[in-house]
Design a protein around this motif. Structure first.
Motif, PDB file in Angstrom:
ATOM      1  N   GLN A  20       0.851  -1.186   0.000  1.00  0.00           N
ATOM      2  CA  GLN A  20       0.000   0.000   0.000  1.00  0.00           C
ATOM      3  C   GLN A  20       0.882   1.229   0.000  1.00  0.00           C
ATOM      4  O   GLN A  20       2.055   1.184   0.349  1.00  0.00           O
ATOM      5  CB  GLN A  20      -0.920   0.009   1.220  1.00  0.00           C
ATOM      6  CG  GLN A  20      -2.126  -0.895   1.075  1.00  0.00           C
ATOM      7  CD  GLN A  20      -3.290  -0.417   1.904  1.00  0.00           C
ATOM      8  OE1 GLN A  20      -4.423  -0.448   1.463  1.00  0.00           O
ATOM      9  NE2 GLN A  20      -3.041   0.015   3.112  1.00  0.00           N
ATOM     10  N   ASN A 387       6.010  -0.033   4.806  1.00  0.00           N
ATOM     11  CA  ASN A 387       5.156  -0.863   3.970  1.00  0.00           C
ATOM     12  C   ASN A 387       6.037  -1.939   3.352  1.00  0.00           C
ATOM     13  O   ASN A 387       7.094  -1.638   2.786  1.00  0.00           O
ATOM     14  CB  ASN A 387       4.513  -0.031   2.864  1.00  0.00           C
ATOM     15  CG  ASN A 387       3.456   0.901   3.389  1.00  0.00           C
ATOM     16  OD1 ASN A 387       2.286   0.577   3.446  1.00  0.00           O
ATOM     17  ND2 ASN A 387       3.877   2.100   3.796  1.00  0.00           N
ATOM     18  N   GLY A 460       2.371  -0.160  -4.428  1.00  0.00           N
ATOM     19  CA  GLY A 460       1.425   0.651  -3.675  1.00  0.00           C
ATOM     20  C   GLY A 460       0.674   1.630  -4.552  1.00  0.00           C
ATOM     21  O   GLY A 460      -0.477   1.972  -4.287  1.00  0.00           O
TER      22      GLY A 460
END
Length: 535
Positions: A20, A387, A460
């Motif tokens: 993400q 992430n 992402g």
């Protein structure tokens, strides 16, 4: 004449690598001020005072101050100010906020060993966010067009070309057959529904082919999103009291994420001559589910044996989340331009998120049996959030991952260290009645110049189905409460008012035309009721 519907993107299937972006993940960071009514009524400033089950997740040593076993449960009512119902989400909602127990055992005349479990809702996502403003020669589809102009993934763009199914796809370069990670779900819908001319086959068949893509500008937008869901914490604690002088505790936390957001975004389009060109609307539903785990440890000590003054220290490891995101996104092209009236895409992917460490220090003091005063300070560097991209399995069969470096850089630029200050007091005019006041301040997590970068070479971005973001500012919370004791029963009530301002942007700045900020607010009123029994 435009075609009616665009089929879902065929290659938008589950891929081995996924992540993400910074702003999607940031919604999972931090905690609400929530727990027992006593804890909330004192602004959460109990990390050195202890003897409240809500300290189990902040300073676990606070559980070591219990000298009797206890059980408690909390219900709440949360109401958001200055909003209207959207997607069947009203501004006022009930909430089950806490349920837990402490089992206390005496190990000597002045020492105890305690065991505790507590459930509490650390995040209540229920929120309605609305924004509307003017735009000047910019739009969502124009951002997709701009990225096509950049031409190559290393420039933050992509090369638009057709795949075998006749869909426009953003490739890494003109001669590449790999989809660019800069080409998002939103870009796909814009490219095929709006940017692609309805007569593209004719334009390409000419002796001197003409461009078959173009963009439209917008003169205004309207946005609404309904956030729903929660992060539920399940905390398991062991703690101790050594001679009423030194207290220690360790908590293992399990976190359950259940987030759902639905948004509608519309732009009023205009021609190059400023004439009305219809409305383009986007609908997006996203769900994030999964679990995380962390460990928190803390101590409380009285530096002077004859004084009740005490100091608390505590630290929490990152929460290691293993998550799954599911989204369904659609575009309704109500303009007179483009190739399709309607397009949709649905995706599902897994990713990991590691939150930053958290450190805290606190002080507490009591005056007789009538007055207790507490103060706490916490720090967590949100820019250190990571992430992680899933990348198969290790030699032991565990799912492996690595840091998304592109998103890491955007996170470090857009998020910053967060400071939390808590102060609170409790006064007992008589043993059966307690009056509480508190203040809680959380500094801004977002840099004022931070932005959601949709030009990153990252999964992402590739999986992104929206482009909006909000740079939320500091949060101020005022609290008050009352406590009543009757025998072994206690009844506590609390009120909390919290206010946060933010700057909303429908998408990032991508050329000389400004994308101005729209001020938004999140003002909430909360009432809590806790019932407890000591035995």
């Amino acid at each position: 004449m435009k075609k009616i519907a665009l089929a879902a993107l065929m290659m938008a299937v589950v891929l081995p690598a996924a992540a993400q972006d910074t702003y999607e993940s940031a919604r999972l960071l931090g905690e609400d001020l929530n727990g027992t009514a006593r804890y909330v009524g004192m602004g959460g400033a109990m990390e050195a005072l202890g003897a409240d089950i809500s300290t189990i997740g902040t300073n676990p040593a606070g559980i070591g101050l219990f000298r009797h076993s206890t059980v408690s449960g909390t219900l709440g009512l949360v109401s958001q100010q200055d909003v209207e119902k959207f997607d069947r989400l009203g501004k006022t909602n009930m909430s089950f906020d806490q349920l837990g127990f402490v089992y206390s055992t005496r190990t000597s005349g002045t020492s105890y060993m305690n065991f505790a479990f507590n459930y509490h809702k650390s995040r209540n996502f229920n929120q309605i966010l609305s924004a509307a403003n003017r735009l000047s020669n910019v739009s969502s589809n124009a951002l997709s067009y701009k990225k096509a102009e950049l031409g190559h993934v290393r420039n933050g763009g992509y090369y638009l070309g057709f795949n075998d199914q006749g869909e426009l796809v953003g490739w890494e370069g003109e001669k590449s057959d790999y989809r660019a990670q800069t080409f998002s779900t939103l870009d796909y819908l814009n490219a095929n529904s709006v940017l692609l001319d309805a007569d593209y086959e004719y334009l390409m068949s000419l002796e001197k082919p003409q461009s078959y893509i173009f963009d439209l500008a917008a003169d205004g937008f309207a946005f609404d999103r309904a956030h729903r869901g929660w992060i539920n914490d399940f905390d398991f604690n062991i703690s101790g009291n050594e001679n009423d002088r030194f207290f220690w505790g360790i908590t293992v936390g399990i976190h359950h994420v259940n987030y759902k957001g639905y948004s509608q975004y519309s732009e009023g389009m205009v021609t190059s001559k400023g004439q009305d060109a219809g409305v383009i609307s986007y609908g997006d539903e996203r769900k994030i589910k999964g679990y995380g785990a962390d460990i928190t440890g803390g101590v409380i000590f009285r530096p002077v044996e004859t004084s009740p003054f005490r100091i608390g220290l505590y630290v929490s490891t990152p929460t290691f989340y293993d998550l799954k995101s599911i989204n369904f996104t659609e575009i309704v092209n109500g303009s007179d331009y483009g190739c399709y009236d309607y397009g949709a895409d649905e995706e599902e992917y897994k990713f990991k998120l590691y939150t930053p460490w958290k450190f805290g220090v606190s002080m507490g003091h009591t005056v007789g049996n009538n007055l207790a005063i507490g103060a706490s300070y916490e720090f967590s560097d949100y820019g250190a959030t990571r992430n992680r991209i899933n990348d198969g399995y290790d030699g032991y069969g565990n799912e492996d991952s690595y840091t998304d470096e592109a998103v890491k850089r955007n996170t470090e630029e857009s998020l910053k260290g967060v400071h939390t200050l808590k102060v609170g007091a409790e006064f007992k005019p008589v043993p059966e009645l307690a009056v509480r006041l508190g203040y809680n301040y959380v500094s801004a997590a977002y840099d004022k110049d931070g932005y959601r970068n949709m030009m990153l070479d990252s999964p992402g971005v590739m999986y992104a189905s929206t482009s909006d973001y909000t740079n939320w500012k500091a949060t101020n919370r005022l609290t008050a409460g009352l406590g009543f004791k009757a025998g072994n029963m206690n009844i506590d009530v609390a009120y909390q008012y919290s206010a946060t301002k933010g700057d909303f942007y429908p998408f990032q700045q991508y050329d000389a035309n400004p994308v101005g900020a729209t001020e938004v607010n999140n003002k909430r009123h909360q009432v809590l009721l806790t019932l407890g029994y000591t035995f």
